[in-house]
Design a protein around this motif. Structure first.
Motif, mmCIF file in Angstrom:
data_model
loop_
_atom_site.group_PDB
_atom_site.id
_atom_site.type_symbol
_atom_site.label_atom_id
_atom_site.label_comp_id
_atom_site.label_asym_id
_atom_site.label_seq_id
_atom_site.Cartn_x
_atom_site.Cartn_y
_atom_site.Cartn_z
ATOM 1 N N ARG A 145 0.731 -1.210 -0.092
ATOM 2 C CA ARG A 145 0.135 0.067 -0.045
ATOM 3 C C ARG A 145 0.846 1.168 -0.016
ATOM 4 N N CYS A 146 2.212 1.240 0.691
ATOM 5 C CA CYS A 146 2.878 2.514 1.087
ATOM 6 C C CYS A 146 3.734 2.553 -0.193
ATOM 7 N N ALA A 147 3.949 1.430 -1.127
ATOM 8 C CA ALA A 147 4.836 1.360 -2.183
ATOM 9 C C ALA A 147 3.813 2.117 -3.242
ATOM 10 N N LEU A 148 2.592 1.999 -3.402
ATOM 11 C CA LEU A 148 1.633 2.329 -4.224
ATOM 12 C C LEU A 148 1.678 3.762 -3.951
ATOM 13 N N ARG A 163 3.688 5.834 -2.541
ATOM 14 C CA ARG A 163 4.992 6.555 -2.985
ATOM 15 C C ARG A 163 4.926 6.759 -4.557
ATOM 16 N N SER A 164 4.653 5.836 -5.126
ATOM 17 C CA SER A 164 4.681 6.086 -6.811
ATOM 18 C C SER A 164 3.607 7.167 -7.197
ATOM 19 N N GLU A 165 2.467 7.073 -6.513
ATOM 20 C CA GLU A 165 1.495 8.152 -6.812
ATOM 21 C C GLU A 165 1.828 9.613 -6.525
ATOM 22 N N ALA A 166 2.557 9.745 -5.396
ATOM 23 C CA ALA A 166 2.875 11.084 -4.824
ATOM 24 C C ALA A 166 4.215 11.139 -4.179
ATOM 25 N N PRO A 167 5.349 11.101 -5.109
ATOM 26 C CA PRO A 167 6.681 10.892 -4.652
ATOM 27 C C PRO A 167 7.057 12.474 -3.580
ATOM 28 N N VAL A 168 7.317 12.195 -2.494
ATOM 29 C CA VAL A 168 7.754 13.436 -1.768
ATOM 30 C C VAL A 168 9.205 13.546 -1.782
ATOM 31 N N ALA A 169 10.151 12.492 -2.167
ATOM 32 C CA ALA A 169 11.515 13.026 -2.059
ATOM 33 C C ALA A 169 12.220 11.619 -2.877
ATOM 34 N N LYS A 170 13.368 12.138 -3.305
ATOM 35 C CA LYS A 170 14.148 11.276 -4.104
ATOM 36 C C LYS A 170 14.696 9.934 -2.823
ATOM 37 N N PHE A 175 21.244 5.928 7.511
ATOM 38 C CA PHE A 175 21.562 5.644 8.836
ATOM 39 C C PHE A 175 20.395 5.359 9.829
ATOM 40 N N ILE A 176 19.617 6.238 9.654
ATOM 41 C CA ILE A 176 17.998 6.077 10.155
ATOM 42 C C ILE A 176 17.421 5.681 8.912
ATOM 43 N N ALA A 177 16.607 4.550 8.668
ATOM 44 C CA ALA A 177 15.808 4.086 7.643
ATOM 45 C C ALA A 177 14.352 3.743 8.384
ATOM 46 N N ILE A 178 13.409 4.673 7.799
ATOM 47 C CA ILE A 178 12.074 4.693 8.319
ATOM 48 C C ILE A 178 11.224 3.995 7.176
ATOM 49 N N ASN A 179 10.917 2.863 7.589
ATOM 50 C CA ASN A 179 10.308 2.097 6.357
ATOM 51 C C ASN A 179 8.753 2.165 6.499
ATOM 52 N N SER A 180 7.850 2.683 5.971
ATOM 53 C CA SER A 180 6.307 2.274 5.673
ATOM 54 C C SER A 180 5.850 2.348 7.299
ATOM 55 N N VAL A 223 -2.394 7.945 13.366
ATOM 56 C CA VAL A 223 -1.789 9.288 13.703
ATOM 57 C C VAL A 223 -0.638 9.373 12.550
ATOM 58 N N LEU A 224 -0.082 8.041 12.182
ATOM 59 C CA LEU A 224 0.681 8.305 11.202
ATOM 60 C C LEU A 224 0.578 7.058 10.162
ATOM 61 N N ASP A 225 0.800 7.451 8.807
ATOM 62 C CA ASP A 225 0.564 6.449 8.012
ATOM 63 C C ASP A 225 1.698 6.478 6.957
ATOM 64 N N CYS A 226 2.086 5.280 6.524
ATOM 65 C CA CYS A 226 3.049 5.294 5.430
ATOM 66 C C CYS A 226 4.166 6.220 5.419
ATOM 67 N N VAL A 227 4.902 6.366 6.589
ATOM 68 C CA VAL A 227 6.050 7.204 6.525
ATOM 69 C C VAL A 227 7.388 6.484 6.014
#
Lengths: 275, 263
Positions: free
Chosen positions: A9-12, A14-21, A30-35, A50-54
């Motif tokens: 769901r989060c990958a989808l 991202r592809s629809e609305a990319p926020v950053a490279k 170093f810090i990886a925040i995955n979905s 509260v948080l979704d697909c970060v």
């Protein structure tokens, strides 16, 4: 732990609305925040997101700010990185290791000074060395060194109630540094301070950050503050809390509020925040 | 010192005028001496009490000592039970929720209403008096200890967790010290309750103690003795409370912002 529905769901998203490279280089992750997502069960039986697909990666020694309106989940995200709260979806890794709790190299400075009122400044900082294996004398000595670093060696024997708000936050920073953390997590640390003290502490923080080479994640309400300090500014939006856009602050330090580029960025962030 | 003198002067002068008017009011027959014993009578009563005693042979000092021992026994006993129990209850939300109604109920029951029942249990001797004082002190102390342990500022707990503290160490290093000011406040309140209960507890089955003295004085229309008893209880309560405050300043020098709770 890996929830494939959530990842897909989060990958989808991202592809629809990319926020950053996105980067795949482990050095820059170093810090990886995955979905990462966080939902609370509401009293009515429904759940509040509260948080979704970060998705975000933070490089070593980078200074990143989270900016956004109240309720956008920036403090929650910081707490999840700190290991003080759990994510309900996704995962965060620090240097490749999943975050399972506090004490994995994260030092935290809270909005309200969270100093122990029954300990003096130097003992509060020495508290940070509890798990270091040092003996009491060495702990105190090292605590004094850190107080000197934040310019408070003269106030070592004061109790928190005897100190001003600015002094309390200096001690809080020194105490967080006692862990010798790889990451310094700061939750609106200067939010309760007056303007002059705030600016003073911003300079101080940059000095410490440059001297000690820490990765800093900094939550703030103030676009100005974020622009003065950060390499990158992550703008979050509420309902549900998510990353809206990431800004690179390509300004050399020391920065000036009067630079045209500073103001242009300010306008850009403000526009994004108000739409 | 010179500066403070004028501040305390007006109330002292007012008090002096009141006492003189009182004295004259009795002398000239406007006030009945057994309703409003004047200063001169209280003074002579005090001399009588400290020499001959009332009843004869029991001096005011031995009344005072008896009362003091009873209050302290009940008080210390109550604290010794309430502190560990309150710490345990406060540490577990389940226990707190289970016991909260009981604690509020027992704290609200006027201690002296238990007197008849306690006499049935323990007779009219020392144990009854100490028990009643202990009962009054216990519930006040218990609810304060529970509240102190239970409502520690959560940000302090979070901060401690970032330094790797958890479980017993978190409790010992953070929760307990954070609860101490509230525990001290409870100890001061409980002491007040102890002195409130003592007069009633000494009404029955004894001729010794300040409460018994006050009741005995009533029987003989010796109102000035009642007032002396009252004054002495007041002075002792004040002195012990001041002592506790001093002790707290010494032990918890960091908790200086608790002046409001202190009274």
């Amino acid at each position: 732990m890996l929830d494939h529905d959530n990842l897909a769901r989060c990958a989808l998203r991202r592809s629809e609305a990319p926020v950053a490279k996105r980067t795949t280089s482990p050095f820059l992750q170093f810090i990886a925040i995955n979905s990462v997502g966080k939902t609370f069960a509401a009293r009515t039986g429904s759940s509040i997101s509260v948080l979704d697909c970060v998705d975000l990666t933070i490089a070593e020694n980078e200074f990143v700010s989270f900016v956004g309106r109240s309720g956008c989940g920036k403090t929650t995200l910081l707490n999840i990185i700190a290991g003080l709260e759990d994510a309900t979806q996704g995962q965060i890794t620090i240097a490749g290791r999943p975050v399972t709790g506090p004490g994995q190299g994260q030092g935290v400075v809270f909005q309200q000074h969270a100093l122990f009122p029954w300990l003096t400044a130097v003992d509060n900082v020495a508290f940070g060395f509890r798990k270091s294996g040092l003996n009491k004398t060495d702990r105190r000595q090292k605590a004094m060194d850190l107080l000197t670093l934040v310019g408070l060696e003269a106030a070592a024997s004061k109790y928190p109630r005897e100190m001003s708000g600015g002094m309390q936050q200096r001690v809080s920073i020194a105490r967080a540094l006692a862990l010798d953390p790889q990451i310094l997590l700061m939750d609106e640390p200067f939010g309760a301070l007056d303007e002059l003290t705030r600016i003073e502490l911003q300079h101080e923080l940059l000095r410490i950050w440059e001297a000690q080479r820490k990765t800093v994640v900094f939550v703030t309400h103030s676009i100005n503050e974020a622009l003065m300090l950060s390499d990158r500014i992550v703008l979050l939006a509420p309902n549900p809390g998510r990353i809206k856009r990431v800004f690179d602050v390509d300004l050399p330090r020391p920065r000036s509020r009067t630079e045209p580029r500073f103001n242009a960025l300010y306008e850009e962030i403000w526009d994004e925040l108000s739409t | 010192m010179m500066r403070r003198f004028p501040q305390i002067a007006p109330p002292l002068i007012a008090l002096a005028i009141l006492l003189v008017a009182w004295e004259l009011g009795v002398r000239y027959g406007f006030l009945k001496p057994y309703q409003f014993p004047p200063v001169s009578r209280i003074a002579s009563g005090f001399v009588e009490l400290s020499t001959i005693g009332f009843p004869t042979g029991v001096s005011i000092w031995s009344h005072t000592l008896t009362t003091l021992v009873r209050v302290l026994l009940g008080y210390v006993g109550a604290l010794a039970l309430a502190i560990p129990l309150g710490v345990v209850i406060g540490s577990f939300q389940v226990l707190d929720k289970l016991t909260a109604p009981l604690v509020v109920f027992c704290r609200s029951v006027a201690t002296l209403s238990l007197l008849p029942l306690v006499i049935v249990w323990f007779g009219a001797g020392e144990l009854t008096k100490v028990f009643l004082i202990g009962y009054g002190c216990f519930w006040v102390m218990l609810s304060n200890v529970i509240a102190g342990v239970r409502y520690v500022d959560p940000v302090l707990v979070r901060a401690a967790r970032t330094f790797g503290l958890h479980g017993g160490e978190l409790f010992r290093r953070v929760v307990l010290p954070a609860a101490l000011p509230r525990i001290f406040a409870g100890a001061r309140m409980a002491l007040g309750v102890g002195f409130m209960v003592i007069v009633g507890a000494e009404m029955i089955g004894t001729i010794e103690g300040l409460g018994a003295l006050i009741m005995e004085a009533r029987t003989f229309y010796r109102s000035e003795i009642t007032i002396i008893g009252m004054l002495i209880i007041g002075v002792i309560g004040f002195a012990i409370s001041a002592g506790l405050t001093a002790l707290e300043r010494l032990l918890l020098p960091w908790a200086g912002n608790l002046d409001a709770v202190r009274r």
